[in-house]
Design a protein around this motif. Structure first.
Motif, PDB file in Angstrom:
ATOM      1  N   THR A 131      11.808  20.247 -17.054  1.00 36.25           N
ATOM      2  CA  THR A 131      11.645  21.258 -15.859  1.00 36.25           C
ATOM      3  C   THR A 131      11.906  20.302 -14.873  1.00 36.25           C
ATOM      4  N   PRO A 132      12.506  21.121 -13.534  1.00 34.43           N
ATOM      5  CA  PRO A 132      12.513  20.270 -12.196  1.00 34.43           C
ATOM      6  C   PRO A 132      11.526  19.541 -11.868  1.00 34.43           C
ATOM      7  N   ASN A 133      11.792  17.809 -11.640  1.00 32.84           N
ATOM      8  CA  ASN A 133      10.476  17.201 -11.292  1.00 32.84           C
ATOM      9  C   ASN A 133      11.089  16.024 -10.425  1.00 32.84           C
ATOM     10  N   PRO A 134      10.933  16.143  -9.149  1.00 30.18           N
ATOM     11  CA  PRO A 134      11.315  15.120  -8.105  1.00 30.18           C
ATOM     12  C   PRO A 134      10.674  13.802  -8.224  1.00 30.18           C
ATOM     13  N   ASN A 135       9.575  14.230  -9.024  1.00 29.11           N
ATOM     14  CA  ASN A 135       8.553  12.815  -9.031  1.00 29.11           C
ATOM     15  C   ASN A 135       8.977  11.992  -9.944  1.00 29.11           C
ATOM     16  N   VAL A 136       9.873  12.229 -10.795  1.00 27.20           N
ATOM     17  CA  VAL A 136      10.042  11.401 -12.134  1.00 27.20           C
ATOM     18  C   VAL A 136      10.136   9.976 -11.658  1.00 27.20           C
ATOM     19  N   PRO A 137      10.704   9.556 -10.394  1.00 22.46           N
ATOM     20  CA  PRO A 137      10.782   8.179 -10.326  1.00 22.46           C
ATOM     21  C   PRO A 137       9.159   7.400 -10.224  1.00 22.46           C
ATOM     22  N   VAL A 138       8.519   8.351  -9.621  1.00 21.27           N
ATOM     23  CA  VAL A 138       7.031   8.000  -9.252  1.00 21.27           C
ATOM     24  C   VAL A 138       6.480   7.492 -10.280  1.00 21.27           C
ATOM     25  N   VAL A 139       6.540   8.571 -11.479  1.00 24.37           N
ATOM     26  CA  VAL A 139       6.027   8.271 -12.887  1.00 24.37           C
ATOM     27  C   VAL A 139       6.370   7.154 -13.247  1.00 24.37           C
ATOM     28  N   LEU A 140       7.712   6.685 -13.292  1.00 30.88           N
ATOM     29  CA  LEU A 140       8.204   5.832 -13.980  1.00 30.88           C
ATOM     30  C   LEU A 140       7.897   4.467 -13.173  1.00 30.88           C
ATOM     31  N   ALA A 141       7.225   4.400 -12.203  1.00 25.76           N
ATOM     32  CA  ALA A 141       6.519   3.240 -11.565  1.00 25.76           C
ATOM     33  C   ALA A 141       5.128   2.848 -12.290  1.00 25.76           C
ATOM     34  N   MET A 142       4.663   3.704 -12.949  1.00 30.38           N
ATOM     35  CA  MET A 142       3.396   3.457 -13.397  1.00 30.38           C
ATOM     36  C   MET A 142       3.204   2.380 -14.777  1.00 30.38           C
ATOM     37  N   PRO A 143       2.285   1.568 -14.542  1.00 28.26           N
ATOM     38  CA  PRO A 143       1.937   0.452 -15.516  1.00 28.26           C
ATOM     39  C   PRO A 143       2.414   1.011 -17.136  1.00 28.26           C
ATOM     40  N   SER A 144       1.843   2.110 -17.295  1.00 27.64           N
ATOM     41  CA  SER A 144       2.121   2.543 -18.804  1.00 27.64           C
ATOM     42  C   SER A 144       3.332   2.754 -19.223  1.00 27.64           C
ATOM     43  N   THR A 145       4.604   2.739 -18.209  1.00 23.47           N
ATOM     44  CA  THR A 145       5.869   2.836 -18.577  1.00 23.47           C
ATOM     45  C   THR A 145       6.457   1.399 -18.736  1.00 23.47           C
TER      46      THR A 145
ATOM     47  N   SER B 128       0.868  -1.361  -0.079  1.00 23.28           N
ATOM     48  CA  SER B 128       0.157  -0.078   0.002  1.00 23.28           C
ATOM     49  C   SER B 128       0.911   1.283   0.174  1.00 23.28           C
ATOM     50  N   ASP B 129       2.198   1.012   0.070  1.00 25.94           N
ATOM     51  CA  ASP B 129       2.986   2.260   0.124  1.00 25.94           C
ATOM     52  C   ASP B 129       3.315   2.880  -1.294  1.00 25.94           C
ATOM     53  N   VAL B 130       2.793   4.156  -1.516  1.00 25.12           N
ATOM     54  CA  VAL B 130       3.024   4.672  -2.958  1.00 25.12           C
ATOM     55  C   VAL B 130       3.722   6.085  -2.655  1.00 25.12           C
ATOM     56  N   GLY B 131       4.669   6.030  -1.698  1.00 25.88           N
ATOM     57  CA  GLY B 131       5.509   7.312  -1.320  1.00 25.88           C
ATOM     58  C   GLY B 131       6.863   6.772  -1.752  1.00 25.88           C
ATOM     59  N   THR B 132       7.437   5.578  -1.580  1.00 26.17           N
ATOM     60  CA  THR B 132       8.745   5.213  -1.881  1.00 26.17           C
ATOM     61  C   THR B 132       8.881   4.125  -3.036  1.00 26.17           C
ATOM     62  N   PRO B 133       9.479   4.579  -3.905  1.00 23.88           N
ATOM     63  CA  PRO B 133       9.821   3.876  -5.183  1.00 23.88           C
ATOM     64  C   PRO B 133      10.871   2.888  -4.812  1.00 23.88           C
TER      65      PRO B 133
ATOM     66  N   LEU C 104      12.190  20.918  -4.375  1.00 23.10           N
ATOM     67  CA  LEU C 104      12.501  19.809  -4.985  1.00 23.10           C
ATOM     68  C   LEU C 104      12.675  18.741  -4.220  1.00 23.10           C
ATOM     69  N   ASP C 105      12.997  18.904  -2.872  1.00 21.52           N
ATOM     70  CA  ASP C 105      12.816  17.696  -1.813  1.00 21.52           C
ATOM     71  C   ASP C 105      11.609  17.324  -1.649  1.00 21.52           C
ATOM     72  N   LEU C 106      11.307  16.066  -1.618  1.00 21.93           N
ATOM     73  CA  LEU C 106      10.100  15.481  -1.807  1.00 21.93           C
ATOM     74  C   LEU C 106       9.308  15.618  -0.284  1.00 21.93           C
ATOM     75  N   ALA C 107      10.089  15.306   0.670  1.00 23.93           N
ATOM     76  CA  ALA C 107       9.473  15.704   2.100  1.00 23.93           C
ATOM     77  C   ALA C 107       9.250  17.170   2.118  1.00 23.93           C
ATOM     78  N   ALA C 108      10.089  18.167   1.830  1.00 26.89           N
ATOM     79  CA  ALA C 108       9.716  19.543   2.023  1.00 26.89           C
ATOM     80  C   ALA C 108       8.543  19.739   0.979  1.00 26.89           C
ATOM     81  N   ARG C 109       8.469  19.092   0.128  1.00 27.34           N
ATOM     82  CA  ARG C 109       7.223  19.437  -0.850  1.00 27.34           C
ATOM     83  C   ARG C 109       5.953  19.124  -0.138  1.00 27.34           C
ATOM     84  N   ALA C 110       6.037  17.881   0.341  1.00 23.44           N
ATOM     85  CA  ALA C 110       4.680  17.142   0.912  1.00 23.44           C
ATOM     86  C   ALA C 110       4.319  18.304   2.254  1.00 23.44           C
ATOM     87  N   THR C 111       5.250  18.800   2.881  1.00 19.23           N
ATOM     88  CA  THR C 111       4.990  19.973   3.760  1.00 19.23           C
ATOM     89  C   THR C 111       4.280  21.280   3.223  1.00 19.23           C
ATOM     90  N   ALA C 112       4.905  21.473   2.112  1.00 19.46           N
ATOM     91  CA  ALA C 112       4.490  22.521   1.299  1.00 19.46           C
ATOM     92  C   ALA C 112       3.053  22.375   0.588  1.00 19.46           C
TER      93      ALA C 112
END
Length: 535
Positions: free
Chosen positions: A161-175, A81-86, A477-485
């Motif tokens: 563009t800067p995107n720290p979520n690229v690893p998350v995107v690359l976990a999607m079945p379409s990739t 159920s974890d979708v925060g850690t690729p 760009l830091d994912l933890a800081a982005r979640a706080t933002a």
């Protein structure tokens, strides 16, 4: 994660509708067989099909994502159920540049496709370029990415563009990575003209050419999809030799699970529909869906809903605890637009609360005496809940504060047309993320963005603090800081945006007691069938 019989286990898209597609049953190549020796074992998965294709470059609907995740490996993936850690999949490791624009993936050795041929960086590059260039529904997730290789085992993905979520995107079945040679032999293209020239969908709907734990045995999008264990799978063999996805309406799913004894799961029984199931069954759910009201901020559409004091009065009038109770097991009062399944959600203690006296005072400040507003909502049942029941509850709550809401149930297409046209003064809709990146909401729901404009919420009509908070999210760009933002953005949105979050609700996997690993995932594939085993 521990298993509690009949107790929802908590972990952490746009309005979804069902599509029923009829076609002739087809038999796929690839074989399969009993990968574990001995008698063959079958896992049965009951779900109401939302299925258009099994082509990874075009797959977007829930049932297709479940199957494609089992047929095709991705560079990284999520567990349970974890979708925060690729975590590693085809890539044994990856590195990100400090500016979050360049991601370098080191492929693991010894990976083969289901036909036994080796998987290389060329296959990854071809697959991701094809996904981007055929411009199917999932292409939006990679539209700013480019991909290349430095050698046969190293892939570099670059974001415009800067995107720290690229690893998350690359976990999607379409990739998912396809066998480039076989794909090209059957009409696949990855160039800039692929949108017009690629003709591989029909082949990929009936043949799997991936490196995943299963291969496609048969495909009938009106009835069932059958997967068989991949005899050449490079990783841990799945415990079940065969997985059968069966098209079944939710009420029949419930009746079936009441009688099920072993190796069976259902994907659509949630909320109040869980009532009455045997205590021996397991449920795994995560709150991944948010239900919210949207008020039109354009005075030309509604002088009432565009009034900031009315907005806050309606917020104060609603009984959020009572609304959450309508959804049944696994629901919670609304806190923010990010559902609890995803990083960046607001703490449970910040859920909205009711204050009728405050609502009345705000109406008086606004000079509104018994304001009346038309309240549109789709006349559908979604995840086991009749949306009309929720709308009626909101109507009753508002009336206690002196607000009259005139209920206007609409056919789904009518509701969507009015919403998209910016004509609804007040509406109600569920929302789920198409992929598990909560800050993608900024690109849709912040002032001036597409969803916001459907409610007349321009940058000029928004609090500058909300605009600045959204910009802060995208610049972090830091994912933890982005979640706080994201949390701070939601707090400001709750003060003045046209969205009032009513509740969050869980999607659920119901499984027989003999199974392990039947965990619901908000990553899009619902359940990782290859991770399901027997006790």
């Amino acid at each position: 994660m521990s298993v509690s019989p009949r107790r929802l286990r908590a972990g952490a898209l746009a309005l979804a509708t069902l599509a029923i597609i009829s076609t002739t049953a087809c038999t796929a190549g690839g074989g399969g067989g009993n990968a574990n020796g001995g008698a063959a074992t079958t896992l049965t998965v009951n779900t109401s099909f939302v299925l258009k294709t099994l082509d990874p470059g075009r797959v977007y609907e829930a049932t297709g994502l479940t199957a494609v995740h089992a047929l095709y490996d991705t560079l990284v993936t999520f567990e349970g159920s974890d979708v925060g850690t690729p975590v590693p999949a085809l890539a044994e490791s990856y590195e990100a540049s400090a500016d979050a624009t360049t991601f370098t993936f080191k492929l693991r050795s010894g990976v083969t496709f289901s036909d036994g041929s080796p998987l290389t960086a060329d296959d990854v590059v071809f697959s991701l370029n094809r996904l981007k260039n055929i411009k199917g529904s999932p292409a939006v997730t990679v539209s700013e990415l480019s991909v290349s290789k430095t050698d046969d085992s190293t892939v570099v993905v670059t974001s415009a563009t800067p995107n720290p979520n690229v690893p998350v995107v690359l976990a999607m079945p379409s990739t998912g990575v396809i066998n480039a040679k076989v794909a090209q032999e059957n009409g696949a293209k990855d160039g800039e003209d692929a949108a017009q020239g690629d003709t591989a969908q029909q082949y990929l709907d009936t043949n799997s050419i991936g490196s995943g734990p299963y291969v496609l045995k048969s495909y009938d999008p009106s009835a069932q999809v059958v997967l068989e264990a991949n005899p050449n799978y490079w990783g841990d063999k799945p415990q079940f030799d065969r997985v059968v996805l069966r098209n079944m309406d939710v009420q029949t799913q419930k009746l079936t699970m009441q009688r099920a004894e072993a190796a069976e799961i259902s994907l659509d029984i949630s909320g109040k529909l869980l009532d009455g199931l045997p205590e021996s069954l397991q449920t795994s759910g995560v709150q991944d869906t948010v239900y919210f009201l949207f008020l039109n901020a354009d005075p030309a559409v509604s002088a009432v809903t565009s009034n900031a004091k009315f907005n806050q009065a309606l917020r104060a009038a609603i009984d959020y605890q009572g609304i959450a109770a309508l959804y049944g097991e696994g629901a919670a009062p609304g806190a923010g637009l990010v559902a609890p399944a995803f990083p960046g959600t607001l703490p449970e203690g910040e859920a909205s609360t009711r204050d009728v006296a405050k609502a009345k005072a705000l109406l008086a400040e606004a000079g509104l005496d018994n304001p009346t507003v038309t309240f549109n909502y789709p006349a559908i049942t979604y995840k086991g809940v009749d949306l009309g029941t929720v709308a009626t509850k909101v109507q009753g709550d508002a009336a206690e504060a002196g607000i009259t809401l005139e209920l206007n149930p609409q056919p789904l297409t009518t509701f969507l047309d009015e919403m998209r046209g910016g004509k609804s003064p007040l509406g109600f809709t569920p929302q789920s993320l198409n992929y598990p990146v909560a800050d993608s909401l900024i690109n849709n729901m912040a002032p001036g963005q597409a969803t916001a404009l459907r409610s007349g919420w321009t940058v000029q009509r928004a609090d500058p603090a909300v605009v600045a908070a959204g910009e802060q999210v995208t610049e972090t760009l830091d994912l933890a800081a982005r979640a706080t933002a994201m949390q701070e953005w939601q707090r400001l949105m709750n003060q003045s945006s046209p969205y009032i979050v009513l509740a969050s609700n869980s999607s659920t996997v119901v499984a027989t007691a003999d199974l392990t690993g039947a965990d619901y995932s908000a990553a899009g594939w619902q359940v990782d069938v290859a991770a399901v085993g027997r006790r």
